[in-house]
Scaffold this active site. Structure first.
Site, PDB file in Angstrom:
ATOM      1  N   SER A  17       0.782  -1.029  -0.058  1.00  0.00           N
ATOM      2  CA  SER A  17      -0.035   0.069  -0.029  1.00  0.00           C
ATOM      3  C   SER A  17       0.767   1.069   0.041  1.00  0.00           C
ATOM      4  CB  SER A  17      -1.065   0.045   1.184  1.00  0.00           C
ATOM      5  OG  SER A  17      -2.111   1.030   0.997  1.00  0.00           O
ATOM      6  N   SER A  18       0.451   2.314  -0.476  1.00  0.00           N
ATOM      7  CA  SER A  18       1.309   3.536  -0.625  1.00  0.00           C
ATOM      8  C   SER A  18       0.530   4.689  -0.953  1.00  0.00           C
ATOM      9  CB  SER A  18       2.258   3.276  -2.018  1.00  0.00           C
ATOM     10  OG  SER A  18       1.413   3.377  -3.147  1.00  0.00           O
ATOM     11  N   SER A  19       1.176   5.741  -0.895  1.00  0.00           N
ATOM     12  CA  SER A  19       0.752   7.114  -1.272  1.00  0.00           C
ATOM     13  C   SER A  19       1.316   7.494  -2.914  1.00  0.00           C
ATOM     14  CB  SER A  19       0.777   8.157  -0.357  1.00  0.00           C
ATOM     15  OG  SER A  19       0.341   9.516  -1.162  1.00  0.00           O
TER      16      SER A  19
END
Length: 391
Positions: free
Chosen positions: A80-82
């Protein structure tokens, strides 16, 4: 933004929905091309470095290994990331959100930190945005981030492949994770004239953002730019152990030897991988450097970096474990040794795909396109219809 991705009509949203409200205290900044992550930045220990990372044009990993990783170091797989701001706003531009009529709705697949959902909610109104996130822990954090920013969006925990029919139809559908198969539910849930934007890539490698326009139950359109996103969890590509190919025999086992004038190094670029993957289904690769085990012990990741920086062997594998091939790179050579085994001559297929692309003038991502219907996906060069092929 200096890169030109942030158009004037998104500037107000960028200011009203600051990224820092959607980024956790512990992050692993990436590099601009998305190829790797750097060391942990902890806001409590270094708030200046944390803020500098947040307002840099790089992706920020916020979760490893589906949440199992708890240490300060790098995990095995970022999950998961921005996303990097330049890519976020480029995809929003592809989505043409500013052209959505009052009351138009948007579906997002992959909530992540909630920043993209927040930008959509600021533009369309929170009641018109539905975001689907598979990971319940990630979804809860995104909801908290949205509330902290004074925004609302319907965050649904579920399988992104299914979309969210109860909230449709949608004027716009966007995926913030990559797929190799555009789910037809996304097409069904997007209204005629609506737009679907998603990162798309094959088993072989390479990836690009595709922009599809829906008409009469079919979505079709061109790729717009290269990308590097985390895969939709339900479409992660399994990699058989390398030992499944040689089956306990020493290389070259039963392989047939030949040579080629095409250096395998030429097939290693991101665009070349993308094209080869379009033409050669069900195949992945790795680069074996000198000093590594020739029997292929371990797991494949398909990102070995065949960049021609030295001597190495390119290994090709069919997903069904029935076929494999090797092609040796030797700096300065004009002929390269090849060994192929199994019902598919994998190097022959890869070379044919590369030479097809070369004869066409090595077209870029934007000249390729995808058509998605109830009967599957077809890729094309320059225009859909005659000459397209199933992928």
């Amino acid at each position: 933004m200096d890169a030109g991705a942030l158009a004037e009509d998104w500037l107000a949203a960028f200011r009203a929905v600051p990224r820092e409200l959607f980024v956790p205290d512990r992050i692993w900044p990436g590099v601009a091309d998305g190829s790797r992550q750097t060391a942990l930045v902890d806001r409590a220990k270094d708030p200046v470095a944390w803020r500098a990372a947040v307002y840099s044009d790089v992706p920020l990993t916020t979760q490893w290994d589906d949440g199992r990783h708890r240490g300060d170091g790098l995990g095995t797989r970022p999950t998961s990331s921005s996303s990097m701001p330049r890519m976020v706003f480029s995809m929003l531009a592809d989505l043409e959100v500013t052209a959505v009529r009052d009351g138009g709705r948007a579906l997002e697949i992959g909530t992540g930190t909630g920043w993209n959902a927040g930008l959509l909610a600021h533009r369309l109104g929170g009641g018109n945005v539905v975001s689907v996130e598979y990971d319940a822990t990630v979804a809860r954090a995104a909801v908290a981030n949205l509330r902290r920013a004074g925004l609302e969006a319907a965050v649904v925990v579920g399988d992104g492949r299914l979309g969210h029919g109860a909230g449709g139809p949608y004027s716009r559908t966007v995926a913030t994770c990559s797929v190799g198969d555009v789910p037809y539910d996304w097409v069904r849930q997007t209204e005629d004239g609506g737009i679907i934007v998603a990162p798309w890539g094959t088993e072989y490698g390479g990836e690009a953002v595709v922009r599809l326009i829906v008409a009469d139950g079919v979505a079709s359109g061109s790729f717009t730019r290269s990308s590097a996103f985390m895969r939709l969890r339900q479409q992660r590509l399994p990699r058989p152990p390398f030992a499944a190919y040689l089956r306990g025999r020493a290389w070259p086992a039963d392989g047939v030897r030949s040579t080629t004038s095409l250096s395998p190094a030429e097939t290693g670029g991101w665009l070349a991988q993308f094209v080869i993957g379009l033409r050669v289904p069900g195949v992945f690769w790795r680069a074996e450097r000198y000093g590594e085990k020739a029997d292929g012990a371990g797991e494949a990741d398909g990102t070995g970096g065949a960049d021609g920086g030295g001597a190495y062997t390119l290994w090709l594998y069919s997903a069904d474990t029935a076929s494999w091939a090797t092609a040796d790179v030797v700096p300065g050579a004009v002929e390269f040794a090849v060994v192929q085994s199994g019902p598919r001559a994998l190097w022959t297929e890869v070379e044919a795909a590369f030479r097809w692309w070369d004869r066409a003038g090595r077209p870029g991502f934007e000249r390729f396109g995808l058509t998605v219907g109830a009967d599957g996906q077809r890729a094309w060069l320059d225009r859909p219809g005659e000459g397209s092929w199933r992928v």
